[in-house]
Design an enzyme around this catalytic site. Structure first.
Site, PDB file in Angstrom:
ATOM      1  N   GLY A 241       0.810  -1.213   0.000  1.00  0.00           N
ATOM      2  CA  GLY A 241       0.000   0.000   0.000  1.00  0.00           C
ATOM      3  C   GLY A 241       0.844   1.263   0.000  1.00  0.00           C
ATOM      4  O   GLY A 241       0.506   2.248   0.658  1.00  0.00           O
TER       5      GLY A 241
ATOM      6  N   GLN B  11      15.089  -5.382   8.393  1.00  0.00           N
ATOM      7  CA  GLN B  11      16.538  -5.119   8.508  1.00  0.00           C
ATOM      8  C   GLN B  11      17.226  -5.447   7.189  1.00  0.00           C
ATOM      9  O   GLN B  11      18.084  -4.702   6.713  1.00  0.00           O
ATOM     10  CB  GLN B  11      17.159  -5.994   9.597  1.00  0.00           C
ATOM     11  CG  GLN B  11      16.682  -5.690  11.006  1.00  0.00           C
ATOM     12  CD  GLN B  11      17.281  -6.687  11.994  1.00  0.00           C
ATOM     13  OE1 GLN B  11      18.394  -7.149  11.829  1.00  0.00           O
ATOM     14  NE2 GLN B  11      16.536  -7.036  13.017  1.00  0.00           N
TER      15      GLN B  11
ATOM     16  N   VAL C 296      -5.611  -1.135   8.760  1.00  0.00           N
ATOM     17  CA  VAL C 296      -6.864  -0.481   9.174  1.00  0.00           C
ATOM     18  C   VAL C 296      -7.984  -1.516   9.155  1.00  0.00           C
ATOM     19  O   VAL C 296      -7.925  -2.507   8.441  1.00  0.00           O
ATOM     20  CB  VAL C 296      -7.195   0.740   8.283  1.00  0.00           C
ATOM     21  CG1 VAL C 296      -6.208   1.857   8.542  1.00  0.00           C
ATOM     22  CG2 VAL C 296      -7.210   0.349   6.799  1.00  0.00           C
TER      23      VAL C 296
ATOM     24  N   CYS D 146     -18.557   3.581 -20.951  1.00  0.00           N
ATOM     25  CA  CYS D 146     -17.720   3.325 -22.117  1.00  0.00           C
ATOM     26  C   CYS D 146     -18.189   2.074 -22.861  1.00  0.00           C
ATOM     27  O   CYS D 146     -19.235   2.111 -23.503  1.00  0.00           O
ATOM     28  CB  CYS D 146     -16.250   3.260 -21.702  1.00  0.00           C
ATOM     29  SG  CYS D 146     -15.155   3.661 -23.077  1.00  0.00           S
TER      30      CYS D 146
ATOM     31  N   HIS E 266     -15.350   8.027 -18.941  1.00  0.00           N
ATOM     32  CA  HIS E 266     -15.162   7.317 -17.669  1.00  0.00           C
ATOM     33  C   HIS E 266     -15.366   8.276 -16.491  1.00  0.00           C
ATOM     34  O   HIS E 266     -14.406   8.902 -16.039  1.00  0.00           O
ATOM     35  CB  HIS E 266     -13.742   6.741 -17.601  1.00  0.00           C
ATOM     36  CG  HIS E 266     -13.531   5.580 -18.517  1.00  0.00           C
ATOM     37  ND1 HIS E 266     -13.796   4.281 -18.155  1.00  0.00           N
ATOM     38  CD2 HIS E 266     -13.098   5.530 -19.795  1.00  0.00           C
ATOM     39  CE1 HIS E 266     -13.524   3.471 -19.158  1.00  0.00           C
ATOM     40  NE2 HIS E 266     -13.097   4.203 -20.174  1.00  0.00           N
TER      41      HIS E 266
ATOM     42  N   GLU F  50     -15.695   7.642 -13.485  1.00  0.00           N
ATOM     43  CA  GLU F  50     -15.042   7.178 -12.248  1.00  0.00           C
ATOM     44  C   GLU F  50     -13.691   7.840 -12.001  1.00  0.00           C
ATOM     45  O   GLU F  50     -13.208   7.858 -10.874  1.00  0.00           O
ATOM     46  CB  GLU F  50     -14.894   5.648 -12.250  1.00  0.00           C
ATOM     47  CG  GLU F  50     -13.890   5.056 -13.237  1.00  0.00           C
ATOM     48  CD  GLU F  50     -14.461   4.758 -14.619  1.00  0.00           C
ATOM     49  OE1 GLU F  50     -15.443   5.434 -15.013  1.00  0.00           O
ATOM     50  OE2 GLU F  50     -13.935   3.877 -15.325  1.00  0.00           O
TER      51      GLU F  50
END
Ligand code: GLN
Length: 531
Positions: free
Chosen positions: A16, A192, A241, A379, A505, A507
Protein backbone atom coordinates in the site's frame (compact mmCIF):
# COMPACT_ATOMS: atom_id res chain seq x y z
CA UNK A 1 12.43 25.58 -4.04
CA UNK A 2 10.47 22.35 -3.73
CA UNK A 3 11.56 19.78 -1.15
CA UNK A 4 11.46 16.10 -2.08
CA UNK A 5 10.17 12.96 -0.42
CA UNK A 6 10.99 9.58 -1.97
CA UNK A 7 8.95 6.57 -0.93
CA UNK A 8 10.52 3.16 -1.46
CA UNK A 9 9.15 -0.26 -0.59
CA UNK A 10 10.69 -3.33 0.96
CA UNK A 11 10.14 -7.01 1.77
CA UNK A 12 7.02 -7.63 -0.33
CA UNK A 13 4.93 -5.79 -2.90
CA UNK A 14 1.36 -4.80 -2.17
CA UNK A 15 2.08 -2.96 1.08
CA UNK A 16 0.00 0.00 0.00
CA UNK A 17 2.78 2.43 -0.88
CA UNK A 18 0.36 4.38 -3.04
CA UNK A 19 -2.21 4.85 -0.28
CA UNK A 20 0.52 5.70 2.23
CA UNK A 21 2.05 8.26 -0.14
CA UNK A 22 -1.36 9.75 -0.93
CA UNK A 23 -2.30 9.86 2.77
CA UNK A 24 0.94 11.64 3.61
CA UNK A 25 0.25 14.13 0.82
CA UNK A 26 -3.21 14.77 2.26
CA UNK A 27 -1.74 15.34 5.73
CA UNK A 28 0.94 17.72 4.44
CA UNK A 29 -1.69 19.64 2.51
CA UNK A 30 -3.78 19.87 5.66
CA UNK A 31 -0.78 21.73 7.18
CA UNK A 32 -1.08 24.28 4.38
CA UNK A 33 1.71 22.98 2.11
CA UNK A 34 1.33 22.54 -1.64
CA UNK A 35 2.16 19.05 -2.82
CA UNK A 36 2.82 17.34 -6.17
CA UNK A 37 3.01 13.59 -6.60
CA UNK A 38 4.58 11.24 -9.09
CA UNK A 39 5.22 7.52 -9.48
CA UNK A 40 8.11 5.64 -11.08
CA UNK A 41 7.30 2.16 -12.36
CA UNK A 42 10.24 -0.11 -13.13
CA UNK A 43 8.66 -2.17 -15.95
CA UNK A 44 9.59 -1.74 -19.62
CA UNK A 45 6.17 -0.88 -21.05
CA UNK A 46 6.17 2.81 -21.96
CA UNK A 47 2.87 3.13 -20.09
CA UNK A 48 0.38 0.61 -18.65
CA UNK A 49 -2.03 1.27 -21.55
CA UNK A 50 -1.22 -1.95 -23.37
CA UNK A 51 -1.19 -4.19 -20.30
CA UNK A 52 -4.02 -6.47 -19.30
CA UNK A 53 -5.89 -5.42 -16.16
CA UNK A 54 -4.99 -8.87 -14.83
CA UNK A 55 -1.34 -7.79 -14.94
CA UNK A 56 -1.69 -4.31 -13.73
CA UNK A 57 -5.18 -3.52 -12.48
CA UNK A 58 -6.98 -0.49 -13.83
CA UNK A 59 -5.35 1.98 -16.19
CA UNK A 60 -6.01 5.40 -14.72
CA UNK A 61 -6.35 8.26 -17.22
CA UNK A 62 -5.43 11.86 -16.42
CA UNK A 63 -6.97 15.01 -17.92
CA UNK A 64 -4.09 15.35 -20.38
CA UNK A 65 -4.69 11.83 -21.67
CA UNK A 66 -1.80 9.99 -20.02
CA UNK A 67 -2.51 6.32 -19.32
CA UNK A 68 -1.11 5.73 -15.86
CA UNK A 69 -0.78 3.47 -12.86
CA UNK A 70 -3.81 3.16 -10.62
CA UNK A 71 -1.89 4.70 -7.71
CA UNK A 72 -2.32 8.03 -9.47
CA UNK A 73 -6.02 7.60 -8.81
CA UNK A 74 -5.24 7.50 -5.09
CA UNK A 75 -3.09 10.61 -5.46
CA UNK A 76 -5.88 12.55 -7.15
CA UNK A 77 -8.60 11.26 -4.85
CA UNK A 78 -6.89 11.29 -1.44
CA UNK A 79 -4.56 14.19 -1.83
CA UNK A 80 -6.61 16.24 -4.31
CA UNK A 81 -3.50 16.79 -6.45
CA UNK A 82 -3.79 17.03 -10.22
CA UNK A 83 -1.70 14.49 -12.14
CA UNK A 84 -0.41 14.80 -15.69
CA UNK A 85 2.21 13.32 -18.00
CA UNK A 86 4.96 14.23 -15.50
CA UNK A 87 3.29 12.16 -12.81
CA UNK A 88 4.08 8.65 -14.04
CA UNK A 89 7.35 7.44 -15.55
CA UNK A 90 8.12 3.84 -16.41
CA UNK A 91 11.54 2.40 -17.26
CA UNK A 92 10.20 2.08 -20.81
CA UNK A 93 9.42 5.81 -20.98
CA UNK A 94 12.81 6.77 -19.54
CA UNK A 95 14.82 4.37 -21.75
CA UNK A 96 12.94 5.23 -24.93
CA UNK A 97 13.55 8.93 -24.51
CA UNK A 98 17.28 8.33 -23.90
CA UNK A 99 17.46 6.05 -26.95
CA UNK A 100 15.54 8.56 -29.10
CA UNK A 101 18.01 11.22 -28.03
CA UNK A 102 20.96 8.99 -28.85
CA UNK A 103 19.52 8.43 -32.36
CA UNK A 104 19.05 12.17 -32.76
CA UNK A 105 22.75 12.62 -32.07
CA UNK A 106 22.35 14.54 -28.82
CA UNK A 107 25.08 12.58 -27.07
CA UNK A 108 27.48 12.62 -30.03
CA UNK A 109 30.84 11.25 -29.03
CA UNK A 110 29.71 9.71 -25.78
CA UNK A 111 29.08 6.12 -24.81
CA UNK A 112 25.48 6.16 -23.61
CA UNK A 113 25.28 4.47 -20.24
CA UNK A 114 23.04 3.65 -17.31
CA UNK A 115 25.02 6.16 -15.26
CA UNK A 116 24.89 9.06 -16.04
CA UNK A 117 22.45 9.04 -18.98
CA UNK A 118 19.56 6.96 -17.62
CA UNK A 119 19.96 8.32 -14.09
CA UNK A 120 20.11 11.91 -15.45
CA UNK A 121 16.89 11.28 -17.32
CA UNK A 122 15.26 10.01 -14.11
CA UNK A 123 16.51 13.02 -12.16
CA UNK A 124 15.11 15.32 -14.87
CA UNK A 125 11.77 13.52 -14.48
CA UNK A 126 11.88 14.12 -10.71
CA UNK A 127 12.68 17.79 -11.30
CA UNK A 128 9.81 18.11 -13.78
CA UNK A 129 7.37 17.81 -10.86
CA UNK A 130 9.12 20.55 -8.86
CA UNK A 131 7.56 23.93 -9.65
CA UNK A 132 7.85 27.32 -7.95
CA UNK A 133 4.38 26.96 -6.42
CA UNK A 134 4.99 23.41 -5.11
CA UNK A 135 6.41 23.09 -1.58
CA UNK A 136 6.84 19.32 -1.52
CA UNK A 137 7.14 16.70 -4.27
CA UNK A 138 6.40 13.12 -3.26
CA UNK A 139 7.91 10.53 -5.62
CA UNK A 140 6.91 6.91 -5.14
CA UNK A 141 9.38 4.34 -6.46
CA UNK A 142 7.46 1.27 -7.63
CA UNK A 143 8.72 -2.25 -7.02
CA UNK A 144 10.58 -3.61 -4.02
CA UNK A 145 14.15 -2.93 -2.88
CA UNK A 146 16.28 -5.70 -4.35
CA UNK A 147 14.51 -5.88 -7.74
CA UNK A 148 16.94 -5.58 -10.63
CA UNK A 149 14.54 -3.25 -12.44
CA UNK A 150 14.36 -0.70 -9.61
CA UNK A 151 18.12 -0.19 -9.39
CA UNK A 152 18.47 2.74 -11.83
CA UNK A 153 15.65 4.57 -10.03
CA UNK A 154 17.20 3.98 -6.61
CA UNK A 155 20.59 5.09 -7.91
CA UNK A 156 18.98 8.27 -9.24
CA UNK A 157 17.35 8.83 -5.84
CA UNK A 158 20.74 8.39 -4.13
CA UNK A 159 22.33 10.98 -6.42
CA UNK A 160 19.39 13.36 -6.17
CA UNK A 161 19.37 13.26 -2.38
CA UNK A 162 23.09 13.88 -2.24
CA UNK A 163 22.86 16.83 -4.63
CA UNK A 164 19.81 18.34 -2.91
CA UNK A 165 21.60 18.61 0.43
CA UNK A 166 20.51 17.94 3.98
CA UNK A 167 16.88 18.62 4.75
CA UNK A 168 15.89 19.08 1.12
CA UNK A 169 15.21 15.47 0.17
CA UNK A 170 14.34 12.51 2.36
CA UNK A 171 13.72 8.81 1.81
CA UNK A 172 10.89 7.01 3.55
CA UNK A 173 11.06 3.23 3.37
CA UNK A 174 7.80 1.35 3.71
CA UNK A 175 8.32 -2.14 5.03
CA UNK A 176 6.55 -5.13 6.52
CA UNK A 177 6.91 -6.28 10.12
CA UNK A 178 5.13 -9.62 10.06
CA UNK A 179 3.60 -11.35 13.07
CA UNK A 180 4.59 -15.00 13.20
CA UNK A 181 1.79 -16.85 14.92
CA UNK A 182 3.70 -20.00 15.85
CA UNK A 183 6.19 -18.04 17.95
CA UNK A 184 3.75 -15.29 18.90
CA UNK A 185 6.21 -12.60 17.86
CA UNK A 186 6.66 -9.75 15.42
CA UNK A 187 9.75 -10.14 13.31
CA UNK A 188 12.00 -7.27 12.29
CA UNK A 189 14.55 -9.29 10.28
CA UNK A 190 12.91 -8.86 6.86
CA UNK A 191 12.92 -5.07 7.36
CA UNK A 192 16.54 -5.12 8.51
CA UNK A 193 17.48 -7.01 5.37
CA UNK A 194 15.56 -4.77 3.07
CA UNK A 195 17.12 -1.65 4.61
CA UNK A 196 20.55 -3.24 4.26
CA UNK A 197 19.88 -3.61 0.51
CA UNK A 198 19.33 0.15 0.43
CA UNK A 199 22.45 0.78 2.55
CA UNK A 200 24.48 -1.28 0.08
CA UNK A 201 23.49 1.05 -2.73
CA UNK A 202 24.14 4.14 -0.69
CA UNK A 203 20.62 5.06 0.39
CA UNK A 204 20.13 5.65 4.10
CA UNK A 205 16.40 5.97 4.76
CA UNK A 206 15.38 8.85 7.01
CA UNK A 207 12.16 7.23 8.15
CA UNK A 208 10.78 3.71 8.32
CA UNK A 209 7.08 3.11 8.00
CA UNK A 210 6.23 -0.36 9.22
CA UNK A 211 3.11 -2.15 8.09
CA UNK A 212 1.97 -4.34 10.97
CA UNK A 213 -1.05 -6.37 11.93
CA UNK A 214 -0.77 -5.56 15.63
CA UNK A 215 0.68 -2.77 17.74
CA UNK A 216 4.47 -2.71 17.68
CA UNK A 217 6.31 -3.02 20.98
CA UNK A 218 9.13 -0.70 22.05
CA UNK A 219 11.48 -3.66 21.79
CA UNK A 220 10.81 -4.00 18.04
CA UNK A 221 11.08 -0.29 17.48
CA UNK A 222 14.48 -0.24 19.24
CA UNK A 223 15.71 -3.17 17.16
CA UNK A 224 14.60 -1.55 13.92
CA UNK A 225 16.18 1.73 14.93
CA UNK A 226 19.46 0.05 15.87
CA UNK A 227 19.85 -2.22 12.85
CA UNK A 228 18.37 0.09 10.25
CA UNK A 229 20.18 3.18 11.43
CA UNK A 230 17.00 5.22 11.75
CA UNK A 231 16.38 7.22 14.96
CA UNK A 232 13.73 5.70 17.19
CA UNK A 233 11.21 8.49 16.71
CA UNK A 234 11.33 8.08 12.94
CA UNK A 235 10.26 4.44 13.07
CA UNK A 236 6.55 4.81 12.39
CA UNK A 237 3.99 2.10 12.79
CA UNK A 238 1.27 1.80 10.14
CA UNK A 239 -1.17 -0.72 11.49
CA UNK A 240 -3.65 -2.50 9.20
CA UNK A 241 -6.86 -0.48 9.17
CA UNK A 242 -10.04 -2.26 10.17
CA UNK A 243 -12.73 -1.02 7.82
CA UNK A 244 -11.65 1.39 5.13
CA UNK A 245 -8.62 2.92 3.44
CA UNK A 246 -10.04 6.27 4.55
CA UNK A 247 -8.70 5.40 8.01
CA UNK A 248 -5.07 5.51 6.83
CA UNK A 249 -4.53 9.31 7.02
CA UNK A 250 -5.94 9.29 10.54
CA UNK A 251 -3.74 6.33 11.54
CA UNK A 252 -0.64 8.12 10.23
CA UNK A 253 -1.64 11.42 11.85
CA UNK A 254 -1.97 9.64 15.20
CA UNK A 255 1.64 8.48 14.79
CA UNK A 256 2.58 12.10 13.96
CA UNK A 257 4.10 11.07 10.67
CA UNK A 258 3.20 14.45 9.17
CA UNK A 259 5.00 16.55 11.77
CA UNK A 260 8.02 14.22 11.76
CA UNK A 261 8.29 14.49 7.98
CA UNK A 262 8.12 18.28 8.24
CA UNK A 263 10.87 18.21 10.87
CA UNK A 264 13.08 16.12 8.60
CA UNK A 265 12.45 18.52 5.74
CA UNK A 266 13.20 21.45 8.03
CA UNK A 267 9.83 22.99 7.37
CA UNK A 268 7.72 24.69 10.05
CA UNK A 269 5.30 22.28 11.72
CA UNK A 270 2.23 24.41 11.13
CA UNK A 271 -1.20 23.68 12.56
CA UNK A 272 -3.14 21.09 10.62
CA UNK A 273 -6.76 21.21 9.57
CA UNK A 274 -8.04 17.71 9.57
CA UNK A 275 -11.68 18.03 10.63
CA UNK A 276 -13.24 17.55 7.21
CA UNK A 277 -11.54 14.16 6.88
CA UNK A 278 -12.78 13.12 10.33
CA UNK A 279 -16.33 13.93 9.30
CA UNK A 280 -15.82 11.96 6.08
CA UNK A 281 -14.50 8.98 7.99
CA UNK A 282 -17.42 9.19 10.37
CA UNK A 283 -19.80 8.91 7.43
CA UNK A 284 -17.83 5.97 5.98
CA UNK A 285 -17.90 4.09 9.27
CA UNK A 286 -21.52 4.80 10.20
CA UNK A 287 -23.76 4.48 7.15
CA UNK A 288 -27.51 4.63 7.64
CA UNK A 289 -28.59 2.49 4.70
CA UNK A 290 -27.29 -0.19 2.38
CA UNK A 291 -27.70 -0.71 -1.33
CA UNK A 292 -26.45 -3.53 -3.50
CA UNK A 293 -24.96 -2.98 -6.94
CA UNK A 294 -23.91 -5.68 -9.40
CA UNK A 295 -20.85 -4.84 -11.47
CA UNK A 296 -20.99 -7.06 -14.54
CA UNK A 297 -17.57 -7.16 -16.13
CA UNK A 298 -14.99 -9.47 -17.54
CA UNK A 299 -12.21 -9.09 -14.99
CA UNK A 300 -14.43 -10.13 -12.11
CA UNK A 301 -11.58 -11.98 -10.40
CA UNK A 302 -9.66 -8.80 -9.74
CA UNK A 303 -11.08 -5.83 -7.85
CA UNK A 304 -8.08 -3.67 -8.83
CA UNK A 305 -9.29 -3.80 -12.45
CA UNK A 306 -12.22 -1.56 -11.42
CA UNK A 307 -10.52 0.38 -8.61
CA UNK A 308 -11.86 3.84 -9.47
CA UNK A 309 -15.40 2.48 -9.88
CA UNK A 310 -15.40 1.01 -6.37
CA UNK A 311 -13.98 4.25 -5.04
CA UNK A 312 -16.67 6.24 -6.85
CA UNK A 313 -19.33 4.12 -5.15
CA UNK A 314 -17.68 4.86 -1.79
CA UNK A 315 -17.87 8.58 -2.56
CA UNK A 316 -21.55 8.36 -3.55
CA UNK A 317 -22.13 6.33 -0.37
CA UNK A 318 -20.45 9.02 1.74
CA UNK A 319 -22.72 11.69 0.24
CA UNK A 320 -25.86 9.59 0.73
CA UNK A 321 -24.81 8.06 4.07
CA UNK A 322 -25.13 4.68 2.43
CA UNK A 323 -23.01 1.57 2.43
CA UNK A 324 -22.78 0.60 -1.21
CA UNK A 325 -22.06 -3.09 -1.55
CA UNK A 326 -20.72 -3.61 -5.05
CA UNK A 327 -20.23 -7.24 -6.08
CA UNK A 328 -18.44 -8.29 -9.25
CA UNK A 329 -20.23 -10.78 -11.46
CA UNK A 330 -18.44 -12.43 -14.35
CA UNK A 331 -20.38 -11.41 -17.48
CA UNK A 332 -20.10 -14.87 -19.02
CA UNK A 333 -22.15 -16.31 -16.14
CA UNK A 334 -25.18 -14.27 -17.20
CA UNK A 335 -25.28 -15.24 -20.87
CA UNK A 336 -28.25 -17.57 -20.54
CA UNK A 337 -29.67 -16.70 -17.14
CA UNK A 338 -29.75 -13.32 -15.38
CA UNK A 339 -31.53 -14.48 -12.22
CA UNK A 340 -28.38 -13.67 -10.20
CA UNK A 341 -29.25 -10.00 -10.71
CA UNK A 342 -32.46 -10.37 -8.69
CA UNK A 343 -30.43 -9.93 -5.49
CA UNK A 344 -29.30 -6.43 -6.54
CA UNK A 345 -30.81 -2.94 -6.55
CA UNK A 346 -28.71 -1.54 -9.36
CA UNK A 347 -26.39 -2.51 -12.19
CA UNK A 348 -23.13 -1.11 -13.49
CA UNK A 349 -21.59 -2.27 -16.76
CA UNK A 350 -18.01 -0.96 -16.89
CA UNK A 351 -15.53 -0.32 -19.68
CA UNK A 352 -13.54 -3.06 -21.32
CA UNK A 353 -11.94 -4.38 -24.48
CA UNK A 354 -12.50 -7.44 -26.65
CA UNK A 355 -15.42 -9.74 -27.38
CA UNK A 356 -15.35 -11.98 -24.32
CA UNK A 357 -18.22 -11.23 -21.98
CA UNK A 358 -20.21 -9.08 -24.41
CA UNK A 359 -23.16 -11.52 -24.62
CA UNK A 360 -23.42 -11.54 -20.81
CA UNK A 361 -23.26 -7.75 -20.58
CA UNK A 362 -25.96 -7.39 -23.25
CA UNK A 363 -28.14 -9.92 -21.39
CA UNK A 364 -27.66 -8.04 -18.09
CA UNK A 365 -28.55 -4.74 -19.76
CA UNK A 366 -31.71 -6.24 -21.27
CA UNK A 367 -32.64 -7.47 -17.80
CA UNK A 368 -32.07 -4.01 -16.27
CA UNK A 369 -33.98 -2.27 -19.06
CA UNK A 370 -37.00 -4.56 -18.95
CA UNK A 371 -37.06 -4.94 -15.13
CA UNK A 372 -36.68 -1.18 -14.58
CA UNK A 373 -33.48 -1.81 -12.61
CA UNK A 374 -31.31 1.34 -12.26
CA UNK A 375 -28.28 0.99 -14.49
CA UNK A 376 -25.18 2.91 -15.52
CA UNK A 377 -23.16 1.88 -18.58
CA UNK A 378 -19.61 3.20 -18.79
CA UNK A 379 -17.72 3.32 -22.12
CA UNK A 380 -18.00 -0.27 -23.38
CA UNK A 381 -21.04 -0.44 -21.06
CA UNK A 382 -22.71 2.38 -23.01
CA UNK A 383 -21.74 0.74 -26.29
CA UNK A 384 -23.42 -2.47 -25.09
CA UNK A 385 -26.55 -0.45 -24.19
CA UNK A 386 -26.73 0.72 -27.80
CA UNK A 387 -26.13 -2.79 -29.15
CA UNK A 388 -28.79 -4.26 -26.82
CA UNK A 389 -31.36 -1.62 -27.84
CA UNK A 390 -30.66 -2.08 -31.54
CA UNK A 391 -30.97 -5.85 -31.28
CA UNK A 392 -33.95 -6.20 -28.97
CA UNK A 393 -36.01 -3.06 -29.61
CA UNK A 394 -35.20 -2.24 -33.24
CA UNK A 395 -34.98 -5.94 -34.10
CA UNK A 396 -31.54 -5.72 -35.76
CA UNK A 397 -30.54 -9.22 -34.70
CA UNK A 398 -26.85 -8.93 -35.57
CA UNK A 399 -26.36 -5.30 -34.48
CA UNK A 400 -22.88 -5.02 -33.01
CA UNK A 401 -19.73 -3.01 -32.57
CA UNK A 402 -17.21 -3.56 -35.35
CA UNK A 403 -14.74 -4.24 -32.52
CA UNK A 404 -16.42 -7.64 -32.12
CA UNK A 405 -17.99 -8.26 -35.54
CA UNK A 406 -16.49 -6.42 -38.49
CA UNK A 407 -19.05 -8.00 -40.83
CA UNK A 408 -22.21 -6.97 -38.93
CA UNK A 409 -25.02 -5.60 -41.10
CA UNK A 410 -25.76 -3.00 -38.36
CA UNK A 411 -22.51 -1.48 -37.05
CA UNK A 412 -24.16 0.66 -34.37
CA UNK A 413 -20.73 1.20 -32.77
CA UNK A 414 -17.87 1.81 -35.17
CA UNK A 415 -14.46 3.38 -35.63
CA UNK A 416 -14.22 7.02 -36.73
CA UNK A 417 -12.49 7.37 -40.13
CA UNK A 418 -9.27 8.75 -38.57
CA UNK A 419 -9.05 5.77 -36.17
CA UNK A 420 -9.26 3.33 -39.11
CA UNK A 421 -5.85 4.54 -40.28
CA UNK A 422 -4.15 4.05 -36.92
CA UNK A 423 -2.00 0.94 -36.78
CA UNK A 424 -0.09 1.58 -33.55
CA UNK A 425 -1.81 0.22 -30.44
CA UNK A 426 -0.19 2.05 -27.51
CA UNK A 427 -1.42 5.54 -26.66
CA UNK A 428 -3.58 5.98 -29.76
CA UNK A 429 -7.13 5.96 -28.42
CA UNK A 430 -9.33 8.98 -27.72
CA UNK A 431 -7.63 9.76 -24.43
CA UNK A 432 -8.09 12.35 -21.73
CA UNK A 433 -10.53 15.16 -21.04
CA UNK A 434 -13.04 16.26 -23.69
CA UNK A 435 -15.90 18.71 -23.30
CA UNK A 436 -19.43 17.40 -23.59
CA UNK A 437 -22.58 19.43 -24.21
CA UNK A 438 -25.56 17.95 -22.39
CA UNK A 439 -29.00 18.10 -23.99
CA UNK A 440 -31.27 20.63 -22.26
CA UNK A 441 -33.93 18.85 -20.23
CA UNK A 442 -32.13 15.51 -20.33
CA UNK A 443 -31.65 13.40 -17.21
CA UNK A 444 -27.91 13.89 -17.69
CA UNK A 445 -28.23 17.67 -17.45
CA UNK A 446 -30.44 17.36 -14.36
CA UNK A 447 -27.91 15.08 -12.69
CA UNK A 448 -24.94 17.34 -13.42
CA UNK A 449 -26.91 20.53 -12.75
CA UNK A 450 -25.24 22.15 -15.78
CA UNK A 451 -24.98 21.64 -19.50
CA UNK A 452 -21.28 21.87 -20.34
CA UNK A 453 -19.13 19.23 -18.68
CA UNK A 454 -15.64 17.80 -19.15
CA UNK A 455 -14.95 14.07 -18.78
CA UNK A 456 -12.04 11.71 -19.41
CA UNK A 457 -12.03 9.20 -22.25
CA UNK A 458 -10.18 6.02 -23.20
CA UNK A 459 -11.62 4.25 -26.22
CA UNK A 460 -11.36 3.79 -29.99
CA UNK A 461 -14.93 3.06 -31.00
CA UNK A 462 -17.84 5.52 -31.11
CA UNK A 463 -21.63 5.62 -31.40
CA UNK A 464 -22.43 5.41 -35.15
CA UNK A 465 -24.40 8.52 -36.10
CA UNK A 466 -26.10 6.69 -38.99
CA UNK A 467 -28.29 5.05 -36.35
CA UNK A 468 -28.86 8.08 -34.17
CA UNK A 469 -32.27 9.13 -35.52
CA UNK A 470 -33.63 5.56 -35.58
CA UNK A 471 -32.47 4.81 -32.03
CA UNK A 472 -33.80 8.13 -30.71
CA UNK A 473 -37.09 7.54 -32.53
CA UNK A 474 -37.35 4.19 -30.76
CA UNK A 475 -36.75 5.77 -27.34
CA UNK A 476 -33.00 5.62 -26.65
CA UNK A 477 -32.27 9.34 -26.35
CA UNK A 478 -28.96 11.12 -26.71
CA UNK A 479 -28.18 12.91 -23.43
CA UNK A 480 -24.94 14.60 -24.45
CA UNK A 481 -22.62 15.13 -27.41
CA UNK A 482 -19.30 16.73 -28.24
CA UNK A 483 -19.89 20.52 -28.44
CA UNK A 484 -19.94 20.33 -32.28
CA UNK A 485 -22.64 17.67 -32.04
CA UNK A 486 -20.71 15.02 -33.98
CA UNK A 487 -19.86 12.52 -31.21
CA UNK A 488 -22.54 10.99 -29.03
CA UNK A 489 -21.22 10.99 -25.45
CA UNK A 490 -24.30 9.98 -23.44
CA UNK A 491 -27.51 8.01 -23.96
CA UNK A 492 -30.52 7.54 -21.69
CA UNK A 493 -34.03 6.13 -21.45
CA UNK A 494 -36.23 8.97 -20.15
CA UNK A 495 -39.08 6.66 -19.06
CA UNK A 496 -36.84 4.31 -17.07
CA UNK A 497 -36.07 4.97 -13.34
CA UNK A 498 -32.36 5.30 -14.24
CA UNK A 499 -30.84 4.00 -17.45
CA UNK A 500 -27.83 6.10 -18.40
CA UNK A 501 -24.82 5.37 -20.57
CA UNK A 502 -21.69 7.47 -21.02
CA UNK A 503 -18.88 7.05 -23.54
CA UNK A 504 -16.44 8.56 -21.03
CA UNK A 505 -15.16 7.32 -17.67
CA UNK A 506 -16.83 9.30 -14.87
CA UNK A 507 -15.04 7.18 -12.25
CA UNK A 508 -11.76 9.02 -12.85
CA UNK A 509 -13.18 12.31 -11.62
CA UNK A 510 -15.12 11.25 -8.55
CA UNK A 511 -13.60 12.49 -5.28
CA UNK A 512 -14.42 11.80 -1.62
CA UNK A 513 -15.65 15.35 -1.06
CA UNK A 514 -17.11 15.81 -4.56
CA UNK A 515 -18.77 12.54 -5.55
CA UNK A 516 -19.61 12.07 -9.20
CA UNK A 517 -23.24 12.92 -10.08
CA UNK A 518 -23.70 9.78 -12.21
CA UNK A 519 -22.71 7.51 -9.33
CA UNK A 520 -24.79 9.50 -6.85
CA UNK A 521 -27.69 9.28 -9.33
CA UNK A 522 -27.35 5.52 -9.71
CA UNK A 523 -27.12 4.89 -5.95
CA UNK A 524 -30.03 7.23 -5.25
CA UNK A 525 -32.21 5.48 -7.84
CA UNK A 526 -31.14 2.08 -6.47
CA UNK A 527 -32.08 3.11 -2.93
CA UNK A 528 -35.56 4.01 -4.21
CA UNK A 529 -35.93 0.49 -5.64
CA UNK A 530 -35.04 -0.88 -2.23
CA UNK A 531 -37.71 1.42 -0.74
N1 GLN B 1 -13.38 -1.31 -26.37
C1 GLN B 1 -14.14 -0.10 -26.49
C2 GLN B 1 -13.46 0.93 -27.38
O1 GLN B 1 -12.28 0.86 -27.63
C3 GLN B 1 -14.44 0.48 -25.14
C4 GLN B 1 -13.23 0.91 -24.37
C5 GLN B 1 -13.52 1.15 -22.91
O2 GLN B 1 -14.53 0.69 -22.38
N2 GLN B 1 -12.64 1.84 -22.24
O3 GLN B 1 -14.09 1.84 -27.83
Amino acid sequence: MSKHIFITGGVVSGLGKGITAASLAYLLKSHGYTVAMQKFDPYLNVDPGTMSPYQHGEVYVTDDGTETDLDLGHYERFAGVKCDRHSNYTSGKIYSSVIARERAGEYLGATVQMIPHITDEIKAAIRSAAKPDIDIVISEIGGTAGDIESLPFLEAVRQFKNEAGLGNAIVIHLTLVPYIKSVGEMKTKPSQQSVSILHNIGIFPDMLVCRTENAMENEQRRKLSLFCNVPDEYVIEERDVQHSIYEVPQELAERQMDSKVLELLRLPVTESHFDDWRELLNRVLHPERTCRIALVGKYAGLRDAYKSIFESFSHAGIALRTKVVCDMIEAEELETDCSKLEAYDGLLVPGGFGARGIAGKVAALKYARTHRMPCLGICLGMQCMVIEYARNVLGYADADSTEFNAATSHPVIDLMPEQRKVVQKGGTMRLGAYPCQLVAGSRASRLYGKELISERHRHRFEFNNDYRATLEGAGLKVGGTSPDGTLVEMVELPEHPFYVGCQFHPEFQSRPFTPHPLFVGLVEASLKVRG
